[in-house]
Write an enzyme that holds these catalytic residues in place. Structure first.
Site, short mmCIF file in Angstrom:
data_model
loop_
_atom_site.label_atom_id
_atom_site.label_comp_id
_atom_site.label_asym_id
_atom_site.label_seq_id
_atom_site.Cartn_x
_atom_site.Cartn_y
_atom_site.Cartn_z
CG ASP A 23 -6.25 -2.46 -4.37
OD1 ASP A 23 -6.90 -1.74 -3.59
OD2 ASP A 23 -5.01 -2.54 -4.34
CG HIS B 101 -5.35 -2.51 -0.56
ND1 HIS B 101 -4.57 -1.96 -1.56
CD2 HIS B 101 -4.96 -1.91 0.59
CE1 HIS B 101 -3.75 -1.06 -1.04
NE2 HIS B 101 -3.96 -1.00 0.27
CB SER C 2 -0.96 -0.04 1.20
OG SER C 2 -1.97 0.92 1.07
#
Length: 279
Positions: free
Chosen positions: A223, A252, A91
């Protein structure tokens, strides 16, 4: 990897002072002091994992730039200069990984894996369109709510809630996660998120191009922080890059249910690199 071979790897927790703040470090392996361990078994390579976060003093340590400086300070002060590095970012940790490559060319980084990378247009993503007004306009309301609702709770209640949640998700951890419900931590996370929404806009193509041979990108198909079109744009702009699309519908937040699948994939990707630096 041979899935039938299971090696018990020691994991321990330390708290160090880095950039003027107490920093939690989770170490995997028998080595606790890489500087003073001069034995033949000392590793030649270190894998440095930069998750979605949450020496000299760093201004605005809980902001996005401060988090980059914090990771750089750790690597420069707690890791021997000659030790080869593999960066694994998830991320916003992928953005931080690219910043480390850009700002610290002296570090011997041989590989960087960017998992579900939020490195561009976060505020334009499906989740970003919701999170941007929440964290940028109503952040102070979140602060007040966090303190009013969570501060009075006894630690036993917080611990019970977290334990029940982990059981529901079929997750296990050796370490305390009480800070997940600490208002101070939630406030800092919201502050960092507000900066991510505003500052992570344009992809750093220059840094990606310079280090492309070291980079592996892994995008998701489901995602909402980094939609599939971002993957398609990356493939178009860097056709020679190692840019992969998940075929397993891993979300995610893969740590909540798909951590073993991701660990197996990452270990497989790093097999060749690790074989060059046997202990």
């Amino acid at each position: 990897m041979d899935s039938e071979i299971k090696e018990e790897i020691p994991v321990h927790e330390e708290f160090i002072l880095c950039c003027g703040v107490e920093t939690q470090v989770l170490k995997c392996g028998p080595w606790t002091d890489l500087f003073n361990d001069q034995s033949a078994n000392r590793p030649k390579l270190l894998i440095f994992v930069i998750t979605d976060p949450n020496a000299q003093e760093v201004k605005d340590i809980y902001g996005l730039c401060g988090q980059v400086e914090h990771k750089l300070a750790f690597l420069r002060t707690h890791v021997p200069k000659e030790m080869k590095l593999v960066l694994i970012g998830h991320s916003i940790g992928c953005y931080i990984s690219l910043q480390i490559l850009k700002l610290a060319p002296e570090l011997p980084i041989i590989r960087s894996l960017l998992l579900f990378p939020t490195i561009e247009r976060i505020s334009e993503s499906p989740n970003g369109r919701i999170a941007t007004p929440l964290f940028c306009r109503f952040r102070y309301a979140l602060y007040v709510s966090a303190y009013l609702l969570l501060k009075p709770w006894p630690e036993k209640i917080k611990s019970l809630m977290i334990r029940k949640y982990l059981q529901m998700m079929n997750l296990q951890t050796e370490f305390s996660l009480l800070n997940l419900l600490e208002p101070f931590c939630l406030v800092n996370a919201a502050y960092l998120a507000s900066q991510e929404m505003m500052e992570v806009v344009k992809r750093d193509n220059e840094t990606i191009k310079e280090h492309l041979s070291k980079l592996t990108f892994y995008y998701g198909t489901v995602d909402a922080w980094c939609p599939k079109e971002y993957y398609e744009d990356m493939k178009k702009d860097f056709p020679e890059g190692d840019i992969r699309l998940c075929e397993k519908k891993i979300p995610h937040a893969f740590v909540l249910g798909f951590h073993q699948e991701m660990a197996d994939m990452v270990a497989d990707w790093l097999k060749d690199d690790l074989s060059k630096y046997k202990y």
